[in-house]
Design a protein around this motif. Sequence first.
Motif, PDB file in Angstrom:
ATOM      1  N   ALA A 152       0.675  -1.354   0.060  1.00 44.42           N
ATOM      2  CA  ALA A 152      -0.078  -0.057  -0.001  1.00 44.42           C
ATOM      3  C   ALA A 152       0.653   1.278   0.080  1.00 44.42           C
ATOM      4  O   ALA A 152       0.424   1.991  -0.442  1.00 44.42           O
ATOM      5  CB  ALA A 152      -0.759  -0.114   1.205  1.00 44.42           C
ATOM      6  N   VAL A 229      21.310  -7.542   1.227  1.00 44.57           N
ATOM      7  CA  VAL A 229      21.535  -7.931  -0.338  1.00 44.57           C
ATOM      8  C   VAL A 229      21.568  -6.919  -1.100  1.00 44.57           C
ATOM      9  O   VAL A 229      21.281  -5.139  -0.884  1.00 44.57           O
ATOM     10  CB  VAL A 229      19.692  -8.394   0.058  1.00 44.57           C
ATOM     11  N   TYR A 380      -3.767   6.956   9.819  1.00 45.28           N
ATOM     12  CA  TYR A 380      -3.203   7.317  10.719  1.00 45.28           C
ATOM     13  C   TYR A 380      -3.833   8.623  11.285  1.00 45.28           C
ATOM     14  O   TYR A 380      -3.108   9.187  12.211  1.00 45.28           O
ATOM     15  CB  TYR A 380      -1.975   7.591  10.719  1.00 45.28           C
TER      16      TYR A 380
HETATM   17  C1  LIG Z   1      -0.271   2.560   5.348  1.00 47.73           C
HETATM   18  C2  LIG Z   1       0.532   1.476   5.370  1.00 47.73           C
HETATM   19  C3  LIG Z   1      -0.273   0.248   4.766  1.00 47.73           C
HETATM   20  C4  LIG Z   1       1.798  -0.350   4.765  1.00 47.73           C
HETATM   21  N1  LIG Z   1       0.910  -1.774   3.666  1.00 47.73           N
HETATM   22  C5  LIG Z   1       2.173  -2.222   3.824  1.00 47.73           C
HETATM   23  C6  LIG Z   1       1.589  -3.821   2.598  1.00 47.73           C
HETATM   24  O1  LIG Z   1       0.619  -3.992   1.821  1.00 47.73           O
HETATM   25  N2  LIG Z   1       2.023  -5.341   2.125  1.00 47.73           N
HETATM   26  C7  LIG Z   1       3.518  -4.862   3.043  1.00 47.73           C
HETATM   27  O2  LIG Z   1       4.017  -5.036   2.758  1.00 47.73           O
HETATM   28  N3  LIG Z   1       3.893  -3.974   3.977  1.00 47.73           N
HETATM   29  C8  LIG Z   1       2.892  -2.616   3.921  1.00 47.73           C
HETATM   30  N4  LIG Z   1       2.707  -1.771   4.849  1.00 47.73           N
HETATM   31  C9  LIG Z   1       4.365  -1.946   5.560  1.00 47.73           C
HETATM   32  C10 LIG Z   1       5.941  -1.263   4.900  1.00 47.73           C
HETATM   33  O3  LIG Z   1       5.583  -0.089   4.694  1.00 47.73           O
HETATM   34  C11 LIG Z   1       5.851  -1.762   3.617  1.00 47.73           C
HETATM   35  O4  LIG Z   1       6.467  -3.701   3.884  1.00 47.73           O
HETATM   36  C12 LIG Z   1       7.357  -1.574   3.106  1.00 47.73           C
HETATM   37  O5  LIG Z   1       7.671  -2.126   1.766  1.00 47.73           O
HETATM   38  C13 LIG Z   1       8.630  -1.390   4.315  1.00 47.73           C
HETATM   39  O6  LIG Z   1       9.537  -0.873   3.573  1.00 47.73           O
HETATM   40  P1  LIG Z   1      10.402  -0.593   2.947  1.00 47.73           P
HETATM   41  O7  LIG Z   1      10.539  -1.611   1.529  1.00 47.73           O
HETATM   42  O8  LIG Z   1      11.212   0.549   2.980  1.00 47.73           O
HETATM   43  O9  LIG Z   1      12.207  -1.773   3.444  1.00 47.73           O
HETATM   44  P2  LIG Z   1      13.020  -1.046   4.024  1.00 47.73           P
HETATM   45  O10 LIG Z   1      12.527  -0.564   5.961  1.00 47.73           O
HETATM   46  O11 LIG Z   1      14.222  -0.914   3.645  1.00 47.73           O
HETATM   47  O12 LIG Z   1      12.903  -2.640   4.893  1.00 47.73           O
HETATM   48  C14 LIG Z   1      12.183  -3.215   5.696  1.00 47.73           C
HETATM   49  C15 LIG Z   1      13.284  -4.446   6.546  1.00 47.73           C
HETATM   50  O13 LIG Z   1      14.089  -5.434   5.776  1.00 47.73           O
HETATM   51  C16 LIG Z   1      15.736  -5.476   5.593  1.00 47.73           C
HETATM   52  N5  LIG Z   1      16.394  -4.938   4.822  1.00 47.73           N
HETATM   53  C17 LIG Z   1      16.058  -3.812   3.599  1.00 47.73           C
HETATM   54  N6  LIG Z   1      16.603  -3.658   3.079  1.00 47.73           N
HETATM   55  C18 LIG Z   1      17.811  -4.509   3.519  1.00 47.73           C
HETATM   56  C19 LIG Z   1      18.777  -5.238   2.356  1.00 47.73           C
HETATM   57  N7  LIG Z   1      19.182  -4.917   1.455  1.00 47.73           N
HETATM   58  N8  LIG Z   1      19.718  -6.713   3.358  1.00 47.73           N
HETATM   59  C20 LIG Z   1      19.178  -6.999   3.839  1.00 47.73           C
HETATM   60  N9  LIG Z   1      18.089  -6.448   4.924  1.00 47.73           N
HETATM   61  C21 LIG Z   1      17.105  -5.364   4.585  1.00 47.73           C
HETATM   62  C22 LIG Z   1      15.626  -4.392   7.389  1.00 47.73           C
HETATM   63  O14 LIG Z   1      15.203  -5.209   8.310  1.00 47.73           O
HETATM   64  C23 LIG Z   1      14.595  -4.106   6.707  1.00 47.73           C
HETATM   65  O15 LIG Z   1      14.367  -2.852   8.255  1.00 47.73           O
HETATM   66  C24 LIG Z   1       2.370  -0.654   5.088  1.00 47.73           C
HETATM   67  C25 LIG Z   1       2.318   0.782   5.901  1.00 47.73           C
HETATM   68  C26 LIG Z   1       1.865   1.312   5.950  1.00 47.73           C
HETATM   69  C27 LIG Z   1       2.427   2.821   7.205  1.00 47.73           C
END
Ligand SMILES: Cc1cc2nc3c(=O)[nH]c(=O)nc-3n(C[C@H](O)[C@H](O)[C@H](O)COP(=O)(O)OP(=O)(O)OC[C@H]3O[C@@H](n4cnc5c(N)ncnc54)[C@H](O)[C@@H]3O)c2cc1C
Length: 513
Positions: A152, A229, A380
Amino acid sequence: MAEFNVLPDGVSAEDFGNAIEEFAAIVGDENVFVAADNLSSYNKIMIPADSDDHAASGALAPASTEEVQAIIGVCDKYIIPVWPISTGKNFGYGSAAAATRGQLILDLRRMNKIIEVDAELGTALIEPGVTYKQLKDYLVENEIPLWLSPPAPSALVSPVGNAVDRGVGYTPYGDNFFMSCGMEVVLADGQVLRTGMGSMPNSTSWQVFKWGYGPSLDGIFTQSNYGIVTKLGMWLMPQPPAFKAFVIRFPDDADIERAVEILRPLRINQIIPNAVVIAHALWEGGAEVVRSDYYQGEGSISDEAVETMKSDLGMGAWNIYAGLYGTPDQIELNWNIVKGAFEGSGAIIQEEEDMVGNASFEYRAKLMRGEMTLKEFGLYNWRGGGGSAWFAPVAQAKGPEALSQMELAKEILGKYGFDYVAEYIIGWREGHHIIDLLFDKTNAEETAKAGQCFDELLREFSERGWGSYRTNIAYMDKVADTFGPVKKDVNQRIKRALDPKGIIAPGKSGIYT
Ligand SMILES: Cc1cc2nc3c(=O)[nH]c(=O)nc-3n(C[C@H](O)[C@H](O)[C@H](O)COP(=O)(O)OP(=O)(O)OC[C@H]3O[C@@H](n4cnc5c(N)ncnc54)[C@H](O)[C@@H]3O)c2cc1C
C-alpha cells in the motif's frame, strides 16, 4: 575527539571516531551521518517502544556493492553492528530503526540503479534503493507493458525492502519474495554471494530459474541478518489485455466465516488470481474518515457508531476486494463463476462502474493493477497521535478459523480500549490477518497500554498455534520465542557460521550470535 550521542555496544568513542573517518574515506563525508539532527529520521518509530532503545549510533549511505564490502571490512575491524535498510519505510514495523540500540544504519537508498529489465521474459534486476515509483516510471517511459505489485505505501518504498521482509502486494504477483528470482548478497566476511543460477560465471538464467544447484539459499536472506542484499531479481507480471476490479460486501462481523469459505476455492483454483483483501469496516472507514466524527466516548468504538459509519459510507462489515485478469472472454467466464459462488450469500456485489468516485474502491483497484497510491496512510488520521504497530498472525483460509481470530483480536483490543482496524489478505491457502494497533503515541499512558495489548495479542494467538508472519523491532525476540527452541537454535548456528562477530543487524528476527 568528536562527541557521539550514541555508541555501538562495547565500542569506545575513540574507536568509533576512527571508524567514522574510515567510513568517510569510503563513502564521502556527505554520506556519513552522526549528528543527532541528521539521525532523527532514522530514530523515529511509531511502535509502542522507547525510541532510545533503538537509537542509531550513525548512518552511512554507500553507492555500490564495493562500498558495502569496504564498510563491512571496517565494521569487522571495530566490531560495529550495521542494520541495512533499503528505503527505510517499514512503518508500523520499526521504520528505519534497528532492533537494538547503537547500530549503524546502512542506508542503501543511493544504490538505486535499475540494472536490467527484460521485457520479453518479464524480469528485472534492481538495487535496494530503487522505489516502486522509480521502477513504474521506467516501465512507462520505456513503454514496457509489465506490472508491479506494490504494497500500500507503493510509490515511497522499495521492492527489495518489501521482498526481503516478505511483504505483500495485491496483484496475482502479490507475494513479493515468492516472485523474486536471484539475489546478490554481501556477507559478513565481505564476500559477495549470488544465489540461484547467479553463482555461475556468465549465467544467462539468474533471473529466470530460482533454485540453481544444491541447497537453495534465498530464503535465509529474508527476515534475517545473514547478509546484506545488494541486488534482487524480480518477476514482473505481463499487463493483461483486460482487468476487472470488484468488491463484495458482507453486512455483519460474523460473515467473515462465510466470506472465507466462499472465497477459498475461487483462490485455490485461480479463478480469482490476486492477493485478495477482505477489509473490515474500521479499516475501510479508517482510511476515509476520522474516529471522532462517529465516537467520542471511552474505550473502543461502539457497535452503534460502526453501524452509522457503515451506512454513511455504504460499506459492509467485511469488504472483499478482488480482481480478474485476462482476455475479456476469460474475465466474463470467471466473473460468472464468481457471481454464482456468492449468489444467495447475502453479500452485495459491486463492479467498477458502480463505484466511480468511491475513494476506497479506487485505491484498492489501483493496488490490484500495480499502480501507486498513498491513500491508505489515511489510517493514521483515524485515531491520531501517530502510534501504529502491525500485529500480523497467519490464519489458514478456513471460515471458522478466520472468525475465531477476529473474535479473539476484538476481545483483546477491546479490553485495552483499542479498535479492531483489520483486514485479511488471502494468499493461496492462508490469510495474513493484518491488525493495525493504532494509538496516540503522544500519550504515555496509551502507549504503555498499546504495548500491553500487543503482548497479550501475541501471547494468546501463539498459545492457539497462530504465529505471526512478521513483526516490529521491539517484539522480534518475543515472536522468535513463539516458534520454539529448535528453530531458534538453528537460526543462531547459521548466524555464528556466517557472521561470528555479529556485525550484521543483531536482533533481527530475534537472531544474535
Ligand atoms: C499505511 C501502511 C500500509 C502498509 N501496507 C503494506 C502492505 O500492503 N504490504 C506490506 O508488505 N507492507 C505494508 N506496509 C509496511 C511497510 O511500509 C512496507 O512493507 C514497506 O515496503 C517497507 O518499507 P521499505 O520497502 O522501505 O523497506 P525497508 O524499511 O528498507 O526494509 C524492511 C526491513 O528489511 C530489512 N532489509 C531492508 N533492506 C535490506 C537489504 N538490502 N538487505 C538485508 N536486509 C534488508 C531490514 O531489516 C529492514 O528493516 C504498510 C505500512 C503503512 C504505514
